[in-house]
Design a protein around this motif. Structure first.
Motif, short mmCIF file in Angstrom:
data_model
loop_
_atom_site.label_atom_id
_atom_site.label_comp_id
_atom_site.label_asym_id
_atom_site.label_seq_id
_atom_site.Cartn_x
_atom_site.Cartn_y
_atom_site.Cartn_z
N LYS A 9 0.84 -1.30 0.13
CA LYS A 9 0.01 -0.02 0.00
C LYS A 9 0.90 1.25 -0.04
N ASP B 106 -5.63 13.11 2.91
CA ASP B 106 -5.48 11.79 3.51
C ASP B 106 -6.74 11.87 4.53
N PHE C 45 -8.18 9.24 6.14
CA PHE C 45 -7.68 8.31 6.97
C PHE C 45 -6.45 8.23 7.59
N SER D 63 4.29 5.86 7.43
CA SER D 63 2.89 5.61 6.87
C SER D 63 2.26 6.71 5.97
N SER D 64 1.29 6.73 5.52
CA SER D 64 0.72 7.26 4.37
C SER D 64 1.07 8.88 4.27
N CYS E 246 -6.91 13.81 7.89
CA CYS E 246 -8.11 13.76 8.83
C CYS E 246 -7.79 12.36 9.85
N GLU F 251 -9.41 10.08 13.21
CA GLU F 251 -10.38 10.09 14.22
C GLU F 251 -10.06 9.99 15.46
N GLY G 173 -11.32 13.98 13.99
CA GLY G 173 -12.54 13.47 13.77
C GLY G 173 -12.94 12.71 12.67
N CYS H 182 -14.14 11.68 8.98
CA CYS H 182 -14.01 12.51 8.09
C CYS H 182 -15.34 12.67 7.15
N PHE I 175 -6.12 10.35 -0.88
CA PHE I 175 -5.94 8.74 -0.47
C PHE I 175 -6.89 8.45 0.65
N ASP J 172 -8.34 5.43 3.08
CA ASP J 172 -7.58 4.15 3.60
C ASP J 172 -8.22 3.78 4.84
N PHE K 161 -10.15 1.09 7.59
CA PHE K 161 -10.02 -0.37 7.84
C PHE K 161 -11.35 -1.28 7.47
N ASN L 267 -16.48 2.11 6.55
CA ASN L 267 -17.19 3.23 7.00
C ASN L 267 -16.69 4.52 6.48
C1 SAM Z 1 -6.07 1.49 7.93
S1 SAM Z 1 -5.57 2.88 8.92
C2 SAM Z 1 -4.79 3.70 7.96
C3 SAM Z 1 -3.78 4.72 8.60
C4 SAM Z 1 -2.80 5.34 7.45
N1 SAM Z 1 -3.58 5.69 6.24
C5 SAM Z 1 -1.42 4.33 7.07
O1 SAM Z 1 -1.09 4.79 5.98
O2 SAM Z 1 -1.27 3.44 7.67
C6 SAM Z 1 -7.16 4.12 9.13
C7 SAM Z 1 -6.99 4.98 9.97
O3 SAM Z 1 -8.13 5.93 10.00
C8 SAM Z 1 -8.74 5.99 11.37
N2 SAM Z 1 -10.15 6.28 11.05
C9 SAM Z 1 -11.24 5.37 11.40
N3 SAM Z 1 -12.16 5.68 10.95
C10 SAM Z 1 -12.27 7.02 10.56
C11 SAM Z 1 -12.96 8.20 9.99
N4 SAM Z 1 -14.41 7.99 10.09
N5 SAM Z 1 -12.40 9.34 9.84
C12 SAM Z 1 -11.20 9.43 9.97
N6 SAM Z 1 -10.30 8.66 10.31
C13 SAM Z 1 -10.72 7.50 10.68
C14 SAM Z 1 -8.19 4.98 12.16
O4 SAM Z 1 -8.08 5.62 13.59
C15 SAM Z 1 -6.82 4.67 11.60
O5 SAM Z 1 -5.66 5.39 12.02
#
Ligand code: SAM
Length: 282
Positions: A28, A54, A56, A73-74, A91, A93, A119, A121, A146, A148, A150, A153
């Protein structure tokens, strides 16, 4: 492809929050970092403003679960490319990750224009959009976003809000992990996850009509998503599948959307390069 930026950047533990990620995340990072690099180098002279978004964002550092290596990371990869974007918008959360990212950015990139939102996004998207430079003929703006998450959502309205400007998207689609696992739950009339994800309430009728098997639900969602992006003016998607390395089990798609052939060509180059590089990351 001429390449002088390696998106896999080892770092030392700095005592701040560092989330653990699976080793497949390296793939990724190769793709998102590679695209940032080719995008800014190729577009620098053609646009007044290049913006990286970005949604997430994470903490800026990640620890590879399998070997405990710590890498950027990203968000911090995007800041480390040789030809920078003019503006970075992140952004996150989770409060701990938001604070760690803010501190790392302030420490290493204080002269760069970075805005970090805390918060969800999906609810902060209007503020996020407002913080991006406004487009005009005299002040052109091109954005790479980007996304990204989990799981599923991500509301389609979030993408739609951004997509009326010139925005290329790289979206992680956690369809195999989330959609397959929760297939029965999502089919339930009272569950709104997929309606929000696809931005359509009639997807259950489409699913019925498709006559696909439950094991083809991932394919169905991916096709529906592409169709929605097409309605917004996006060209044919380029999909990269990430698999769990040892078991060769599909984990998720990283899907690229652009309104312009040039974006698609750039991504295909990065995709080919990243695929050839796998295993040489760190
Ligand atoms: C899969 S991780 C990706 C992290 C990063 N992009 C990387 O390169 O590893 C997802 C991130 O999004 C955050 N997150 C989850 N839901 C979110 C939302 N609705 N808005 C913003 N961030 C969120 C999580 O806390 C987590 O840090």
């Amino acid at each position: 492809m001429k390449k002088n930026f390696n998106p896999v950047i080892p770092v030392e533990d700095d005592g701040l929050e560092i989330p653990e990620v699976g080793i497949w995340s390296i793939e990724k990072y190769q793709l998102v970092g590679g695209y940032c690099d080719i995008f800014t180098k190729g577009m620098r002279s053609k646009w007044n403003n290049l913006v990286y978004l970005d949604l997430f964002a994470g903490a800026g550092f990640a620890k590879i679960r399998e070997n405990k290596d710590i890498i950027k990371s990203s968000a911090l990869i995007s800041l480390s490319i040789p030809t920078k974007f003019d503006k970075y918008i992140f952004c996150e959360e989770n409060n701990d990750l938001f604070l760690a990212l803010s501190e790392r950015v302030a420490r290493e990139f204080k002269n760069i224009d970075v805005e970090i939102f805390e918060g969800d996004c999906n609810t902060r998207i209007d503020d996020i959009k407002k913080s991006s430079p406004a487009y005009s003929k005299e002040n052109t703006v091109l954005t790479f976003c980007f996304i990204d998450p989990f799981n599923l959502n991500l509301n389609f309205t979030t993408v739609q809000t951004l997509a009326n400007e010139l925005v290329d998207f790289l979206v992680l689609q956690a369809l195999h992990m989330d959609a397959n696992r929760n297939f029965k739950l999502y089919l339930n009339e009272n569950n709104e996850t997929i309606s929000n994800y696809l931005g359509s309430t009639n997807w259950r009728d489409e699913w019925e009509k498709s006559k696909l098997l439950p094991k083809e639900f991932v394919k169905f969602l991916a096709n529906q998503y592409d169709a929605k992006m097409k309605e917004l003016g996006y060209l044919t998607a380029v999909r990269h599948q990430i698999r769990y390395p040892d078991k060769n089990v599909p984990l998720y798609y990283l899907t690229f959307y652009s309104k312009h052939e040039r974006g698609i060509d750039f991504f295909k180059k990065v995709n080919d390069y990243a695929t050839n590089q796998l295993g040489f990351g760190i």
